[in-house]
Motif scaffolding. Structure first.
Motif, PDB file in Angstrom:
ATOM      1  N   SER A  88       0.824  -1.200   0.000  1.00  0.00           N
ATOM      2  CA  SER A  88       0.000   0.000   0.000  1.00  0.00           C
ATOM      3  C   SER A  88       0.866   1.261   0.000  1.00  0.00           C
ATOM      4  N   LEU A  89       0.527   2.179  -0.908  1.00  0.00           N
ATOM      5  CA  LEU A  89       1.173   3.497  -0.943  1.00  0.00           C
ATOM      6  C   LEU A  89       0.353   4.535  -0.196  1.00  0.00           C
ATOM      7  N   GLN A 139       5.658   3.936 -11.287  1.00  0.00           N
ATOM      8  CA  GLN A 139       7.024   3.541 -10.948  1.00  0.00           C
ATOM      9  C   GLN A 139       7.048   2.502  -9.841  1.00  0.00           C
ATOM     10  N   ALA A 140       6.197   2.687  -8.834  1.00  0.00           N
ATOM     11  CA  ALA A 140       6.136   1.723  -7.731  1.00  0.00           C
ATOM     12  C   ALA A 140       5.644   0.364  -8.214  1.00  0.00           C
ATOM     13  N   ALA A 141       4.695   0.372  -9.139  1.00  0.00           N
ATOM     14  CA  ALA A 141       4.179  -0.886  -9.670  1.00  0.00           C
ATOM     15  C   ALA A 141       5.277  -1.682 -10.368  1.00  0.00           C
ATOM     16  N   GLN A 142       6.088  -0.995 -11.139  1.00  0.00           N
ATOM     17  CA  GLN A 142       7.157  -1.686 -11.857  1.00  0.00           C
ATOM     18  C   GLN A 142       8.293  -2.082 -10.927  1.00  0.00           C
ATOM     19  N   ALA A 143       8.633  -1.232  -9.970  1.00  0.00           N
ATOM     20  CA  ALA A 143       9.713  -1.550  -9.045  1.00  0.00           C
ATOM     21  C   ALA A 143       9.359  -2.755  -8.175  1.00  0.00           C
ATOM     22  N   ASN A 144       8.081  -2.904  -7.826  1.00  0.00           N
ATOM     23  CA  ASN A 144       7.649  -4.006  -6.971  1.00  0.00           C
ATOM     24  C   ASN A 144       7.121  -5.207  -7.754  1.00  0.00           C
ATOM     25  N   GLN A 161       1.275  -7.444 -10.175  1.00  0.00           N
ATOM     26  CA  GLN A 161       0.419  -7.875 -11.286  1.00  0.00           C
ATOM     27  C   GLN A 161      -0.840  -7.004 -11.428  1.00  0.00           C
ATOM     28  N   ILE A 162      -1.263  -6.385 -10.319  1.00  0.00           N
ATOM     29  CA  ILE A 162      -2.480  -5.562 -10.340  1.00  0.00           C
ATOM     30  C   ILE A 162      -2.251  -4.294  -9.529  1.00  0.00           C
ATOM     31  N   VAL A 163      -2.690  -3.166 -10.059  1.00  0.00           N
ATOM     32  CA  VAL A 163      -2.734  -1.909  -9.321  1.00  0.00           C
ATOM     33  C   VAL A 163      -4.186  -1.651  -8.939  1.00  0.00           C
ATOM     34  N   GLN A 169      -3.350   9.804  -2.028  1.00  0.00           N
ATOM     35  CA  GLN A 169      -2.852  10.994  -2.727  1.00  0.00           C
ATOM     36  C   GLN A 169      -1.436  10.793  -3.291  1.00  0.00           C
ATOM     37  N   THR A 170      -1.298   9.729  -4.056  1.00  0.00           N
ATOM     38  CA  THR A 170      -0.016   9.418  -4.681  1.00  0.00           C
ATOM     39  C   THR A 170      -0.043   9.848  -6.146  1.00  0.00           C
ATOM     40  N   PRO A 171       0.944  10.622  -6.612  1.00  0.00           N
ATOM     41  CA  PRO A 171       0.972  11.022  -8.020  1.00  0.00           C
ATOM     42  C   PRO A 171       0.943   9.819  -8.963  1.00  0.00           C
ATOM     43  N   VAL A 172       0.304   9.993 -10.100  1.00  0.00           N
ATOM     44  CA  VAL A 172       0.109   8.891 -11.044  1.00  0.00           C
ATOM     45  C   VAL A 172       1.437   8.274 -11.480  1.00  0.00           C
ATOM     46  N   LEU A 173       2.415   9.109 -11.809  1.00  0.00           N
ATOM     47  CA  LEU A 173       3.698   8.577 -12.253  1.00  0.00           C
ATOM     48  C   LEU A 173       4.403   7.802 -11.148  1.00  0.00           C
ATOM     49  N   GLU A 174       4.220   8.230  -9.898  1.00  0.00           N
ATOM     50  CA  GLU A 174       4.818   7.497  -8.783  1.00  0.00           C
ATOM     51  C   GLU A 174       4.152   6.135  -8.606  1.00  0.00           C
ATOM     52  N   ILE A 175       2.850   6.069  -8.836  1.00  0.00           N
ATOM     53  CA  ILE A 175       2.155   4.782  -8.776  1.00  0.00           C
ATOM     54  C   ILE A 175       2.716   3.836  -9.830  1.00  0.00           C
TER      55      ILE A 175
END
Length: 308
Positions: free
Chosen positions: A219-220, A231-236, A239-241, A223-229
């Motif tokens: 969990s982030l 980046q976090a999805a790819q770094a971690n 399979q699903i956001v 109010q997380t910026p879209v680009l940060e979401i």
């Protein structure tokens, strides 16, 4: 015998109005210029303060916008006209749902301002019902009851905050005590909300249900910026956001944000958009799966597993 007057609710700063109505600061300022409402006063530091009667109108306006009404029609309306319109287009908002005994106890403790007893009762009910039944059977309808009472002015903003913080604390404890043992055939998931979406309770309830289903959740928060979401999805290597949207979230920002996020993610990463926001029901967004209710999570997970 003189009747005791109810204390006048204090005026709220713009950040509190944004948090409690879901209407952004920019939106409030634009309406102030364009429609002459709201009409905040200024404090000693020249900061905007919104009187309680204006906040009540803004609550109703936010609900009407979430049901497809346009700002130009509803923002200039007086309170009586807003209440009548709400009854016409969203009758459930001003309706009264009968609570069951567990829900009534929790509502009574909230109105008594007994936070310790409220949290204790929430915790005991979680143990008795189990986390899944607690979230779907008790908490989901109770959230609606509290929201309706708030919309009707029966509970104050600080009481709604007490409720939210108490539920959040109990849910976090329950999730933390659930064995973190991802099951085979279950996805790794990233959970977040977009900027200007401060409501975290729906996200936390979804996390509880996902953990019970054997998913690994990262969990982030809100109010997380879209680009940060992205980046976090790819770094971690998820399979699903999973995203959560309250009914008052700006529909244009919702659609634009989902399209932007979808474009930033690899094609094999799914996007789930949770909540009953009308925009998710009215318009299909390529590569985005709507999740209207918590009950939709298990079958969607089964579909995902069948495809992997």
């Amino acid at each position: 015998m003189n009747e005791v007057a109810r204390p006048v609710a204090p005026a709220l700063p713009i950040a509190a109005v944004e948090r409690d109505t879901g209407l952004s600061k920019d939106t409030l300022r634009v309406w102030e210029r364009r429609y002459g409402f709201p009409q905040p006063v200024r404090d000693a530091c020249d900061e905007r303060l919104y009187p309680a009667d204006q906040v009540e109108r803004l609550r109703l306006i936010a609900r009407l916008l979430s049901n497809g009404q346009r700002p130009g029609r509803v923002v200039p309306l007086p309170l009586d006209d807003l209440q009548q319109l709400v009854q016409e287009v969203a009758p459930g908002v001003l309706a009264t749902h009968a609570p069951d005994p567990d829900q009534q106890l929790l509502l009574d403790l909230l109105k008594q301002h007994d936070v310790a007893a409220l949290r204790r009762a929430l915790h005991q009910t979680t143990l008795r019902l189990g986390l899944g039944r607690f979230v779907t059977g008790l908490l989901a309808p109770l959230n609606v009851m509290v929201g309706e009472a708030w919309m009707r002015g029966e509970i104050q903003v600080f009481e709604e905050h007490m409720y939210t913080e108490s539920v959040t604390a109990v849910l976090r404890g329950a999730i933390g005590s659930t064995p973190a043992l991802p099951l085979p055939g279950r996805p790794r998931m990233l959970l977040a909300t977009f900027p200007q979406e401060p409501h975290a309770l729906g996200l936390l309830m979804a996390e509880a249900m996902l953990v019970l289903e054997g998913c690994e959740c990262i969990s982030l928060g809100v109010q997380t910026p879209v680009l940060e979401i992205a980046q976090a999805a790819q770094a971690n290597r998820v399979q699903i956001v999973g995203l959560s949207f309250s009914a008052s979230f700006n529909a244009t920002q919702l659609l634009r944000g989902l399209q932007e996020l979808r474009a930033e993610l690899p094609t094999d990463v799914r996007v789930w958009a949770g909540g009953s926001h009308p925009a998710l029901q009215r318009r299909e967004i390529a590569g985005v799966t709507p999740v209207p209710t918590l009950a939709d999570i298990p079958p969607l997970l089964a579909q995902w597993a069948a495809g992997h």
